[in-house]
Scaffold this active site. Structure first.
Site, mmCIF file in Angstrom:
data_model
loop_
_atom_site.group_PDB
_atom_site.id
_atom_site.type_symbol
_atom_site.label_atom_id
_atom_site.label_comp_id
_atom_site.label_asym_id
_atom_site.label_seq_id
_atom_site.Cartn_x
_atom_site.Cartn_y
_atom_site.Cartn_z
ATOM 1 N NE ARG A 1 -22.386 -47.269 26.369
ATOM 2 C CZ ARG A 1 -22.690 -48.058 27.388
ATOM 3 N NH1 ARG A 1 -22.446 -47.656 28.632
ATOM 4 N NH2 ARG A 1 -23.242 -49.222 27.203
ATOM 5 C CE1 TYR B 1 -16.814 -47.574 20.441
ATOM 6 C CE2 TYR B 1 -18.149 -46.941 22.314
ATOM 7 C CZ TYR B 1 -17.969 -47.699 21.187
ATOM 8 O OH TYR B 1 -18.940 -48.552 20.785
ATOM 9 C CE LYS C 1 -27.105 -45.161 24.527
ATOM 10 N NZ LYS C 1 -26.343 -46.082 23.829
ATOM 11 C CG HIS D 1 -30.759 -47.651 25.986
ATOM 12 N ND1 HIS D 1 -29.947 -48.604 26.539
ATOM 13 C CD2 HIS D 1 -30.239 -47.398 24.755
ATOM 14 C CE1 HIS D 1 -28.976 -48.916 25.699
ATOM 15 N NE2 HIS D 1 -29.133 -48.201 24.612
ATOM 16 C CB SER E 1 -25.212 -51.572 25.323
ATOM 17 O OG SER E 1 -25.559 -50.343 25.912
ATOM 18 C CB CYS F 1 -29.511 -56.725 24.388
ATOM 19 S SG CYS F 1 -28.339 -57.186 25.676
ATOM 20 C CG ASP G 1 -29.084 -46.353 21.239
ATOM 21 O OD1 ASP G 1 -29.092 -47.535 21.626
ATOM 22 O OD2 ASP G 1 -28.324 -45.498 21.718
ATOM 23 N NE ARG H 1 -21.218 -50.147 19.385
ATOM 24 C CZ ARG H 1 -22.439 -50.307 19.894
ATOM 25 N NH1 ARG H 1 -23.483 -49.728 19.344
ATOM 26 N NH2 ARG H 1 -22.631 -51.029 20.977
HETATM 27 P P1 GTP Z 1 -26.444 -50.944 21.074
HETATM 28 O O1 GTP Z 1 -26.141 -50.226 19.803
HETATM 29 O O2 GTP Z 1 -25.215 -51.233 21.875
HETATM 30 O O3 GTP Z 1 -27.452 -50.233 21.913
HETATM 31 O O4 GTP Z 1 -26.974 -52.435 20.677
HETATM 32 P P2 GTP Z 1 -28.398 -52.947 20.165
HETATM 33 O O5 GTP Z 1 -29.298 -53.177 21.331
HETATM 34 O O6 GTP Z 1 -28.900 -52.075 19.093
HETATM 35 O O7 GTP Z 1 -28.030 -54.407 19.592
HETATM 36 P P3 GTP Z 1 -27.922 -54.934 18.077
HETATM 37 O O8 GTP Z 1 -29.243 -54.976 17.376
HETATM 38 O O9 GTP Z 1 -26.835 -54.225 17.393
HETATM 39 O O10 GTP Z 1 -27.491 -56.442 18.337
HETATM 40 C C1 GTP Z 1 -26.375 -56.793 19.116
HETATM 41 C C2 GTP Z 1 -25.953 -58.209 18.818
HETATM 42 O O11 GTP Z 1 -27.025 -59.108 19.099
HETATM 43 C C3 GTP Z 1 -25.570 -58.418 17.353
HETATM 44 O O12 GTP Z 1 -24.410 -59.185 17.257
HETATM 45 C C4 GTP Z 1 -26.759 -59.141 16.782
HETATM 46 O O13 GTP Z 1 -26.410 -59.967 15.709
HETATM 47 C C5 GTP Z 1 -27.324 -59.922 17.971
HETATM 48 N N1 GTP Z 1 -28.802 -60.071 17.873
HETATM 49 C C6 GTP Z 1 -29.694 -59.100 17.585
HETATM 50 N N2 GTP Z 1 -30.962 -59.600 17.507
HETATM 51 C C7 GTP Z 1 -30.854 -60.913 17.783
HETATM 52 C C8 GTP Z 1 -31.812 -61.985 17.869
HETATM 53 O O14 GTP Z 1 -33.013 -61.824 17.678
HETATM 54 N N3 GTP Z 1 -31.313 -63.215 18.187
HETATM 55 C C9 GTP Z 1 -29.975 -63.438 18.397
HETATM 56 N N4 GTP Z 1 -29.582 -64.670 18.684
HETATM 57 N N5 GTP Z 1 -29.052 -62.455 18.308
HETATM 58 C C10 GTP Z 1 -29.478 -61.214 18.020
HETATM 59 C C1 SPV Z 2 -24.731 -48.457 23.648
HETATM 60 O O1 SPV Z 2 -23.705 -48.878 24.206
HETATM 61 O O2 SPV Z 2 -25.879 -48.580 24.156
HETATM 62 C C2 SPV Z 2 -24.629 -47.824 22.324
HETATM 63 C C3 SPV Z 2 -23.295 -47.455 21.856
HETATM 64 O O3 SPV Z 2 -25.623 -47.548 21.703
HETATM 65 S S1 SPV Z 2 -22.735 -46.009 22.643
HETATM 66 O O4 SPV Z 2 -22.971 -44.892 21.760
HETATM 67 O O5 SPV Z 2 -21.306 -46.165 22.856
HETATM 68 O O6 SPV Z 2 -23.427 -45.808 23.883
HETATM 69 MN MN MN Z 3 -27.523 -48.291 22.703
#
Ligand code: GTP
Ligand code: SPV
Ligand code: MN
Length: 588
Positions: free
Chosen positions: A73, A201, A210, A230, A252, A254, A277, A374
């Site tokens: 983004r 993207y 979003k 979110h 994002s 996290c 999400d 992704r």
């Molecule tokens: P968006 O799709 O961008 O909104 O991301 P998200 O908030 O859904 O994050 P996601 O669960 O995909 O995790 C993002 C990164 O954080 C990945 O590389 C995970 O492996 C890492 N991660 C997720 N949960 C944990 C956790 O409990 N501990 C640690 N150390 N890393 C984590």
């Molecule tokens: C985020 O960045 O919080 C995502 C991926 O979930 S996007 O669809 O690009 O916003």
């Molecule tokens: Mn997200």
């Protein structure tokens, strides 16, 4: 006679001048057709849009490589357009709507020459939900069309809803010439309209996500008395079989997707996924807060996804479901024709192509998969899908979690004292930036409710809206903050995370049900160690204490930083936030 929708599509076609117009119907045959077009006809940067992966191991899965400058983004090119700048607030880039349209019209003029315009009628939310919204997106890329078919509910029912309501949310998208200087994501909340050009993207191009479900929907929520957030929506089943529904907001990349699909490390507990999400939340007739997931798929971060961290996601990705599964900017094992990314199980394969398709040597510490690579996959493939996922009323929420990436300071978990105090805790949240957006990674920034890049109006008004809704609820959810990312002195994560996070969720639902006491600190209630199930974890005493410590000295700088952030909103900031701020400050 042409319908309202047909007239609108004709007008956009007159501007963008495609060679043909294709109305998507959401059928399985259509998915095959669009994939074929992406493999054999359409090109980005001279490259095919899709590469077919090993169908034995990854059925119905395809790899997409984006333009190398178009991988995340672009918040600095994202605008909300109201007649007055104040309504957009200091948290948004602003442009006057007329000025924005004049500029965008030039960029859209003839941009689809020689291309097909795909018309995607879709619903955010299941079609029979009173909270769902009918929308239409136009795009000139098969990748975006296929992605929208996975992430939303595309079909005739949306057209029927539009003709009944006489209203729909409009999105016009073109990949343009991918020139980063001509890339804009423009929101017109007063017209329920998004114009996006120059990027293919995710969050820039899949306008249901979003752009509509957060930026425009948050504005609708302010006007209509609901919340667009979110947030993950999930059910936690305890050993007695009782399911408690919660939401969780995290910035994002996290941890939302991983949390939403977690395989519990505690026996007897099971997680049911409703969304990973976005949550739309309304106060139900019973005075509780009810949540639906407007989306129908996951657009998840690939790196770090493994059989150890998220086995349920691997099952989801390998399932031969109704919808295709897409991988974007992952690496490719050229021996087996399988996708690969850092943090997948096992060592890196011998012969890898990196995310741009070049032979990967592993040198210079360069990653093979893009850090923001992704997958796009249907939620209906998930083995953890909740049976309530399509319930038109949604599910009642007992607790809300707010979490960020903080390597220091913020404890593993704490509970706010009440709704107002919880809103303040969420509002002063900070997080270290990630690769999900184009900016320097790892810098601490304030990210209230994980909504800084997504709140479609002045955040001062947004905090007031949260306070007001709390007063209208008979039983507001309890509010908690979490942080999985605290590090020890050597820079290792102290908390094992992933499936072990169930230990924290258990404390949260025990608190929500009034089963356990805690320890009061100036920021809220932290667990007493004896109330946390820590059996089988190997964390030394010093680090364990660090996970739950609230040290007065360390908080001084944080509180100062919070003050500076809140001050930006001037008199739009509700007095309740300053009351909470002063209480916190005086406690230190
Ligand atoms: P968006 O799709 O961008 O909104 O991301 P998200 O908030 O859904 O994050 P996601 O669960 O995909 O995790 C993002 C990164 O954080 C990945 O590389 C995970 O492996 C890492 N991660 C997720 N949960 C944990 C956790 O409990 N501990 C640690 N150390 N890393 C984590
Ligand atoms: C985020 O960045 O919080 C995502 C991926 O979930 S996007 O669809 O690009 O916003
Ligand atoms: Mn997200």
């Amino acid at each position: 006679m042409a319908t309202l929708l047909e007239r609108w599509v004709d007008e956009q076609a007159a501007l963008t001048k495609p060679k043909s117009i294709y109305w998507c119907d959401g059928s399985e045959a259509e998915a095959h057709k669009l994939i074929e077009i992406g493999i054999r006809e359409e090109r980005i940067n001279g490259q095919p849009i899709f590469h077919e992966l090993n169908q034995k191991v990854w059925p119905n899965a395809y790899l997409h490589r984006s333009h190398p400058t178009d991988v995340a983004r672009t918040e600095h090119l994202t605008y909300v357009c109201y007649p007055d700048k104040e309504t957009a607030g200091p948290n948004n880039n602003w442009m006057d709507p007329e000025e924005a349209k004049a500029m965008m019209r030039k960029l859209f003029d003839g941009c689809m020459t020689g291309k097909t315009m795909y018309v995607l009628p879709y619903m955010m939310g299941s079609a029979d939900s009173p909270y769902a919204k009918a929308c239409v997106q136009l795009t000139d890329v098969s990748y975006v069309a296929i992605s929208m078919r996975i992430m939303t509910r595309v079909g005739k029912f949306a057209i029927e809803k539009i003709s009944k309501d006489g209203d729909f949310v409009k999105g016009l998208h073109s990949i343009g010439d991918l020139d980063p200087n001509k890339r804009f994501i423009m929101h017109f909340p007063l017209e329920h309209l998004v114009w996006s050009v120059g990027s293919g993207y995710g969050g820039n191009a899949l306008l249901g996500k979003k752009c509509f479900s957060l930026r425009i929907a948050s504005w609708l929520g302010l006007k209509e008395g609901w919340l667009a957030e979110h947030m993950v929506i999930m059910g936690i089943q305890d050993p007695e079989g009782e399911i408690t529904y919660i939401t969780a907001a995290m910035p994002s990349a996290c941890g939302k997707t991983n949390l939403a699909m977690m395989e519990s490390a505690l026996p007897g507990y099971k997680i049911w996924t409703l969304g990973d999400d976005i949550a739309w939340m309304n106060i139900g007739p019973d005075g509780r807060l009810w949540a639906i997931n407007p989306e129908a798929g996951f657009f998840g971060v690939a790196p770090g996804t493994s059989a150890k961290t998220n086995p349920n996601m691997l099952r989801t990705l390998k399932k031969n479901g109704f919808y295709p599964t897409l991988f974007t900017n992952t690496a490719l094992n050229t021996d087996t024709n399988e996708p690969w990314w850092e943090g997948m199980d096992g060592a890196a394969p011998k012969n890898l192509a990196d995310w741009q398709g070049n032979k990967w040597s592993g040198s210079l510490g360069r990653q093979a998969a893009h850090p923001n690579s992704r997958f796009t996959v249907s939620i209906y493939n998930a083995p953890t899908l909740s049976k309530e996922a399509d319930n038109p009323k949604g599910v009642p929420i007992s607790a809300m979690i707010f979490g960020g990436k903080r390597t220091a300071l913020i404890p593993l978990v704490y509970e706010s004292l009440n709704w107002q105090n919880g809103v303040f805790s969420a509002a002063r949240m900070g997080s270290e930036t990630t690769a999900a957006a184009v900016h320097q990674v790892g810098v601490l920034r304030r990210d209230p409710m994980a909504m800084l890049p997504f709140c479609g109006y002045n955040m001062g008004d947004y905090f007031k809206h949260w306070i007001n809704l709390g007063k209208k609820m008979l039983k507001p959810p309890k509010i908690f903050c979490v942080n999985w990312f605290r590090q020890d002195n050597l820079g290792n994560f102290i908390w094992p995370g992933f499936g072990e996070n169930i230990r924290v969720l258990k404390w949260i639902i025990d608190r929500a049900k009034g089963k356990v006491k805690g320890r009061e600190t100036p920021i809220g209630v932290v667990p007493k160690l004896e109330d946390m199930n820590l059996h089988g974890l190997n964390i030394d005493k010093q680090n364990l204490e660090k996970l739950f410590e609230v040290k007065l000295d360390d908080w001084k700088q944080e509180i100062e930083d919070v003050r500076k952030f809140l001050e930006q909103f001037g008199d739009r900031m509700p007095k309740e936030m300053w009351e909470e701020y002063n209480t916190l400050k005086n406690n230190y």
